[in-house]
Design an enzyme around this catalytic site. Structure first.
Site, PDB file in Angstrom:
ATOM      1  N   GLY A  32     -24.880  15.779  28.909  1.00 45.69           N
ATOM      2  CA  GLY A  32     -24.892  16.079  30.346  1.00 45.69           C
ATOM      3  C   GLY A  32     -23.655  16.840  30.792  1.00 45.69           C
ATOM      4  O   GLY A  32     -22.701  17.023  30.046  1.00 45.69           O
ATOM      5  N   ASP A  33     -23.703  17.291  32.011  1.00 44.37           N
ATOM      6  CA  ASP A  33     -22.559  17.914  32.694  1.00 44.37           C
ATOM      7  C   ASP A  33     -22.940  17.924  34.173  1.00 44.37           C
ATOM      8  O   ASP A  33     -23.801  17.122  34.591  1.00 44.37           O
ATOM      9  CB  ASP A  33     -22.307  19.348  32.170  1.00 44.37           C
ATOM     10  CG  ASP A  33     -20.983  19.937  32.652  1.00 44.37           C
ATOM     11  OD1 ASP A  33     -19.928  19.564  32.126  1.00 44.37           O
ATOM     12  OD2 ASP A  33     -20.985  20.771  33.589  1.00 44.37           O
ATOM     13  N   GLN A  47     -14.666  23.993  25.088  1.00 45.62           N
ATOM     14  CA  GLN A  47     -15.259  22.855  24.375  1.00 45.62           C
ATOM     15  C   GLN A  47     -14.888  22.874  22.897  1.00 45.62           C
ATOM     16  O   GLN A  47     -14.672  21.829  22.282  1.00 45.62           O
ATOM     17  CB  GLN A  47     -16.788  22.926  24.529  1.00 45.62           C
ATOM     18  CG  GLN A  47     -17.521  21.669  24.115  1.00 45.62           C
ATOM     19  CD  GLN A  47     -17.566  20.615  25.207  1.00 45.62           C
ATOM     20  OE1 GLN A  47     -17.863  20.928  26.337  1.00 45.62           O
ATOM     21  NE2 GLN A  47     -17.270  19.391  24.861  1.00 45.62           N
ATOM     22  N   SER A  50     -19.602  10.768  22.993  1.00 54.62           N
ATOM     23  CA  SER A  50     -20.868  11.347  22.544  1.00 54.62           C
ATOM     24  C   SER A  50     -20.916  11.405  21.013  1.00 54.62           C
ATOM     25  O   SER A  50     -21.953  11.138  20.399  1.00 54.62           O
ATOM     26  CB  SER A  50     -21.049  12.765  23.102  1.00 54.62           C
ATOM     27  OG  SER A  50     -21.584  12.732  24.404  1.00 54.62           O
ATOM     28  N   LYS A  69     -11.427  21.449  22.648  1.00 53.30           N
ATOM     29  CA  LYS A  69     -11.478  20.042  23.071  1.00 53.30           C
ATOM     30  C   LYS A  69     -12.061  19.180  21.958  1.00 53.30           C
ATOM     31  O   LYS A  69     -11.518  18.132  21.601  1.00 53.30           O
ATOM     32  CB  LYS A  69     -12.354  19.949  24.322  1.00 53.30           C
ATOM     33  CG  LYS A  69     -12.543  18.546  24.850  1.00 53.30           C
ATOM     34  CD  LYS A  69     -13.596  18.503  25.942  1.00 53.30           C
ATOM     35  CE  LYS A  69     -13.345  19.556  26.998  1.00 53.30           C
ATOM     36  NZ  LYS A  69     -14.202  19.420  28.172  1.00 53.30           N
ATOM     37  N   ASN A  73     -20.318  11.772  38.052  1.00 52.40           N
ATOM     38  CA  ASN A  73     -20.085  10.891  36.906  1.00 52.40           C
ATOM     39  C   ASN A  73     -18.599  10.741  36.585  1.00 52.40           C
ATOM     40  O   ASN A  73     -18.085   9.622  36.460  1.00 52.40           O
ATOM     41  CB  ASN A  73     -20.856  11.434  35.685  1.00 52.40           C
ATOM     42  CG  ASN A  73     -20.494  10.700  34.421  1.00 52.40           C
ATOM     43  OD1 ASN A  73     -19.659  11.149  33.647  1.00 52.40           O
ATOM     44  ND2 ASN A  73     -21.069   9.528  34.226  1.00 52.40           N
ATOM     45  N   THR A  96     -15.742   9.779  30.270  1.00 55.63           N
ATOM     46  CA  THR A  96     -14.882  10.907  30.668  1.00 55.63           C
ATOM     47  C   THR A  96     -13.846  10.444  31.687  1.00 55.63           C
ATOM     48  O   THR A  96     -12.648  10.746  31.560  1.00 55.63           O
ATOM     49  CB  THR A  96     -15.726  12.069  31.216  1.00 55.63           C
ATOM     50  OG1 THR A  96     -16.756  12.359  30.271  1.00 55.63           O
ATOM     51  CG2 THR A  96     -14.887  13.306  31.443  1.00 55.63           C
ATOM     52  N   LYS A 113     -22.161  25.047  24.774  1.00 54.23           N
ATOM     53  CA  LYS A 113     -22.418  24.646  26.158  1.00 54.23           C
ATOM     54  C   LYS A 113     -23.708  25.315  26.609  1.00 54.23           C
ATOM     55  O   LYS A 113     -24.082  26.359  26.082  1.00 54.23           O
ATOM     56  CB  LYS A 113     -21.264  25.101  27.056  1.00 54.23           C
ATOM     57  CG  LYS A 113     -21.203  24.378  28.380  1.00 54.23           C
ATOM     58  CD  LYS A 113     -20.478  23.042  28.268  1.00 54.23           C
ATOM     59  CE  LYS A 113     -20.575  22.252  29.568  1.00 54.23           C
ATOM     60  NZ  LYS A 113     -19.732  21.056  29.556  1.00 54.23           N
ATOM     61  N   LYS A 145     -21.591  21.194  19.945  1.00 51.97           N
ATOM     62  CA  LYS A 145     -21.680  20.012  20.801  1.00 51.97           C
ATOM     63  C   LYS A 145     -21.100  20.366  22.150  1.00 51.97           C
ATOM     64  O   LYS A 145     -20.001  20.918  22.237  1.00 51.97           O
ATOM     65  CB  LYS A 145     -20.873  18.866  20.160  1.00 51.97           C
ATOM     66  CG  LYS A 145     -20.892  17.597  20.967  1.00 51.97           C
ATOM     67  CD  LYS A 145     -21.973  16.656  20.480  1.00 51.97           C
ATOM     68  CE  LYS A 145     -22.319  15.596  21.473  1.00 51.97           C
ATOM     69  NZ  LYS A 145     -23.211  16.002  22.593  1.00 51.97           N
TER      70      LYS A 145
HETATM   71  P1  NAP Z   1     -21.682  15.569  38.467  1.00 52.44           P
HETATM   72  O1  NAP Z   1     -21.966  14.149  38.143  1.00 52.44           O
HETATM   73  O2  NAP Z   1     -22.786  16.498  38.708  1.00 52.44           O
HETATM   74  O3  NAP Z   1     -20.677  15.577  39.699  1.00 52.44           O
HETATM   75  C1  NAP Z   1     -20.073  16.753  40.137  1.00 52.44           C
HETATM   76  C2  NAP Z   1     -19.303  16.440  41.386  1.00 52.44           C
HETATM   77  O4  NAP Z   1     -18.498  17.575  41.710  1.00 52.44           O
HETATM   78  C3  NAP Z   1     -20.206  16.208  42.597  1.00 52.44           C
HETATM   79  O5  NAP Z   1     -19.596  15.284  43.464  1.00 52.44           O
HETATM   80  C4  NAP Z   1     -20.275  17.591  43.237  1.00 52.44           C
HETATM   81  O6  NAP Z   1     -20.557  17.594  44.620  1.00 52.44           O
HETATM   82  C5  NAP Z   1     -18.867  18.082  42.975  1.00 52.44           C
HETATM   83  N1  NAP Z   1     -18.873  19.565  42.967  1.00 52.44           N
HETATM   84  C6  NAP Z   1     -19.580  20.383  42.144  1.00 52.44           C
HETATM   85  N2  NAP Z   1     -19.359  21.679  42.465  1.00 52.44           N
HETATM   86  C7  NAP Z   1     -18.510  21.655  43.494  1.00 52.44           C
HETATM   87  C8  NAP Z   1     -17.886  22.658  44.255  1.00 52.44           C
HETATM   88  N3  NAP Z   1     -18.137  23.962  44.027  1.00 52.44           N
HETATM   89  N4  NAP Z   1     -17.034  22.266  45.238  1.00 52.44           N
HETATM   90  C9  NAP Z   1     -16.795  20.955  45.478  1.00 52.44           C
HETATM   91  N5  NAP Z   1     -17.362  19.946  44.771  1.00 52.44           N
HETATM   92  C10 NAP Z   1     -18.195  20.297  43.807  1.00 52.44           C
HETATM   93  O7  NAP Z   1     -20.806  16.243  37.298  1.00 52.44           O
HETATM   94  P2  NAP Z   1     -19.745  15.562  36.327  1.00 52.44           P
HETATM   95  O8  NAP Z   1     -20.432  15.267  35.055  1.00 52.44           O
HETATM   96  O9  NAP Z   1     -19.004  14.498  37.031  1.00 52.44           O
HETATM   97  O10 NAP Z   1     -18.762  16.789  36.026  1.00 52.44           O
HETATM   98  C11 NAP Z   1     -17.629  17.079  36.833  1.00 52.44           C
HETATM   99  C12 NAP Z   1     -16.678  17.977  36.050  1.00 52.44           C
HETATM  100  O11 NAP Z   1     -16.253  17.296  34.850  1.00 52.44           O
HETATM  101  C13 NAP Z   1     -17.236  19.312  35.582  1.00 52.44           C
HETATM  102  O12 NAP Z   1     -16.209  20.269  35.561  1.00 52.44           O
HETATM  103  C14 NAP Z   1     -17.660  19.018  34.157  1.00 52.44           C
HETATM  104  O13 NAP Z   1     -17.736  20.174  33.366  1.00 52.44           O
HETATM  105  C15 NAP Z   1     -16.527  18.111  33.724  1.00 52.44           C
HETATM  106  N6  NAP Z   1     -16.787  17.251  32.564  1.00 52.44           N
HETATM  107  C16 NAP Z   1     -17.817  16.365  32.579  1.00 52.44           C
HETATM  108  C17 NAP Z   1     -18.015  15.532  31.485  1.00 52.44           C
HETATM  109  C18 NAP Z   1     -19.074  14.480  31.474  1.00 52.44           C
HETATM  110  O14 NAP Z   1     -19.094  13.680  30.539  1.00 52.44           O
HETATM  111  N7  NAP Z   1     -19.944  14.408  32.454  1.00 52.44           N
HETATM  112  C19 NAP Z   1     -17.180  15.650  30.371  1.00 52.44           C
HETATM  113  C20 NAP Z   1     -16.113  16.546  30.396  1.00 52.44           C
HETATM  114  C21 NAP Z   1     -15.931  17.347  31.496  1.00 52.44           C
HETATM  115  P3  NAP Z   1     -21.986  18.122  45.169  1.00 52.44           P
HETATM  116  O15 NAP Z   1     -22.940  17.045  44.804  1.00 52.44           O
HETATM  117  O16 NAP Z   1     -21.752  18.296  46.626  1.00 52.44           O
HETATM  118  O17 NAP Z   1     -22.246  19.422  44.451  1.00 52.44           O
END
Ligand code: NAP
Length: 453
Positions: free
Chosen positions: A168-169, A114, A385, A117, A244, A213, A129, A93
């Site tokens: 998603g991620d 993961q 999830s 976690k 997100n 999250t 992943k 997952k």
């Molecule tokens: P997302 O919706 O795609 O948003 C990512 C955000 O981070 C965007 O604002 C993006 O800006 C910014 N970003 C990405 N790369 C960057 C960089 N190199 N420098 C500066 N800003 C950057 O993704 P998300 O789901 O929120 O995920 C964010 C983090 O949380 C990741 O590390 C992910 O693995 C972790 N996470 C997510 C979930 C989940 O349920 N979604 C769960 C656990 C952990 P731009 O649009 O300018 O790229």
């Protein structure tokens, strides 16, 4: 740097040799092995049967070509990945990331983290992943759909509700999950709702998954603050990213009385001294899919807000009481940590995966800052999830309140497990050690019971 126990050092060296050049994976493995010296001192049996070596080696790694046709009729080629890291506790997952920086080392670090976690959630899920170096930025809906369909043509052979359940991620939200689920259904001729999570409500999604999250990280930090008799009320909070995780962190922090004063994306950051306007943030990012500077354009100049370009500074220059990095790996460096500490930060909760460098973590811990590592603090997404999988399996749909209540309980349990484990192993307040040990022991016990696999 914390040293790795001498009995574990050869294991680390073998991981570095075998996975040459995969720096993020090395970083993630090193951080866990640094915590395990105290475990093997107490329970030397975990060194037997190459258990730790097996935990560091993914069960399966799939790399594939993803050809698709852009709006100009040109054929584009991307690379797809799925790393099925560990299935001792349940089906693999973990999310799917679409970002140009994606490579096998990044997917392996994410899959490794993961695994622990997911174990911390207490739910029956293994770790995996996936992703692609596809860059969704500036792509039309049609291009995104064709890419997702091509990606699923290969991925569908490797997933299933009892095999591997992606979500998603970065770069993958409800729209992409929808396109991938549609293609999976078409290829398999099965309405297998539990094969993907993060679905929209009207075809088997769970309430509160979108929020989970960010909400979960906020619950975790709330529990940490409570150990010092503190709360979010009246605190200045900085949240990096505006995707997100970041958006729903802002939402929950505000509901707890905190004031979020800055958010960012890769182009820079916005400070709003009056507190970030959540409605406006959602309009910019969820509806318009625009850049963070547009927040200012829509709000209007001279209303207490300003934008700083990424080249001219980092969001961590903004003084705050609580920092919640929610963008990407290694976004918060040692220099950033020094600035935050000098500005009086009292707590850091990692919404992103591995956003703080090892040096930054050391600086926070030495300064006595409450520090919540991502593998514990952002586990609310995957936990919800798993709740979506439960609802799919029973063909049920829970209310928002019911689902959020489960999430809150899970996050408080994870907090207490990490804190309790840190106490048990003689490092009170060290949530990094607590999370690594508690996650490891759950996975290790299951692997031990399942024989040499
Ligand atoms: P997302 O919706 O795609 O948003 C990512 C955000 O981070 C965007 O604002 C993006 O800006 C910014 N970003 C990405 N790369 C960057 C960089 N190199 N420098 C500066 N800003 C950057 O993704 P998300 O789901 O929120 O995920 C964010 C983090 O949380 C990741 O590390 C992910 O693995 C972790 N996470 C997510 C979930 C989940 O349920 N979604 C769960 C656990 C952990 P731009 O649009 O300018 O790229």
């Amino acid at each position: 740097m914390v040293n790795v126990d001498e009995k574990l050092e050869p294991i680390l060296q073998e991981v570095l040799r075998r996975n040459a050049g995969e720096l993020e994976f090395h970083q993630a493995v090193r951080e866990v092995l640094e915590s395990l010296g105290r475990v093997i001192a107490k329970h030397p049996r975990y060194l037997e049967n190459a258990l730790i070596e097996r935990i560091c080696e993914p069960e399966r790694q799939i790399i594939f070509r993803v050809p698709w046709v852009d709006d100009e009729g040109r054929v584009q080629i991307n690379r797809g990945f799925r790393v099925q890291f560990n299935s001792a506790l349940g089906p693999y997952k973990g999310g799917i990331r679409f970002h140009p920086s994606v490579n096998v080392g990044i997917i392996k670090f994410l899959g490794f983290e993961q695994t622990f976690k997911n174990a911390l959630t207490g739910l029956p899920i293994g770790g995996g992943k996936g992703g692609s170096d596809f860059n969704p930025r500036g792509r039309s809906d049609g291009e995104i759909m064709r890419f997702c369909q091509s990606f699923m043509i290969e991925l569908h052979r490797h997933i299933g509700e009892y095999i591997d359940v992606p979500a998603g991620d970065i770069g993958v939200g409800g729209r992409e999950i929808g396109y991938m689920f549609g293609q999976y259904k078409r290829l398999t001729n099965r309405y297998e709702a539990g094969v993907l999570t993060g679905k929209a409500l009207f075809y088997g999604g769970s309430r509160a998954r979108t929020e989970a999250t960010g909400y979960g990280n906020t619950y975790f930090v709330q529990s940490m603050l409570a150990t010092k008799g503190e709360s979010f009320d009246g605190k200045k909070v900085v949240v990096s990213g505006s995707g997100n995780v970041a958006i729903y962190t802002v939402e929950k922090v505000q509901s707890f009385g905190g004031k979020v004063i800055a958010i960012s994306d890769s182009s820079g950051y916005v400070v709003d001294e009056n507190g970030i306007d959540l409605k406006l943030l959602k309009e910019v990012k969820e509806v318009r899919r625009a850049r963070i500077a547009d927040y200012l354009k829509l709000k209007g100049e001279g209303k207490g807000a300003y934008f700083v370009k990424a080249d001219n500074g980092t969001i961590w220059d903004v003084p705050c009481d609580v920092a919640m990095p929610s963008a990407t790996q290694n976004e918060l460096t040692g220099a950033d940590a020094k600035t935050l500490v000098a500005n009086g930060v009292m707590a850091v909760g990692e919404g992103a995966n591995m956003p703080s460098t090892p040096e930054a973590i050391r600086i926070f811990q030495e300064a006595g800052v409450l520090f919540a590592p991502g593998k514990a603090a952002n586990a609310g997404g995957v936990a919800t999830s798993a709740l979506e999988m439960q609802q799919n399996a029973s063909r049920d749909s829970w209310t928002f309140e019911q689902t959020e209540a489960r999430l809150a309980t899970i996050m408080r349990n994870i907090h207490d497990t990490c804190a309790g484990t840190a106490d048990e192993y003689g490092a009170p307040g060290d949530y990094v050690l607590g999370a690594n040990i508690a996650g490891f022991v759950k996975v290790a016990q299951a692997m031990d019971a399942l024989g040499i696999i």
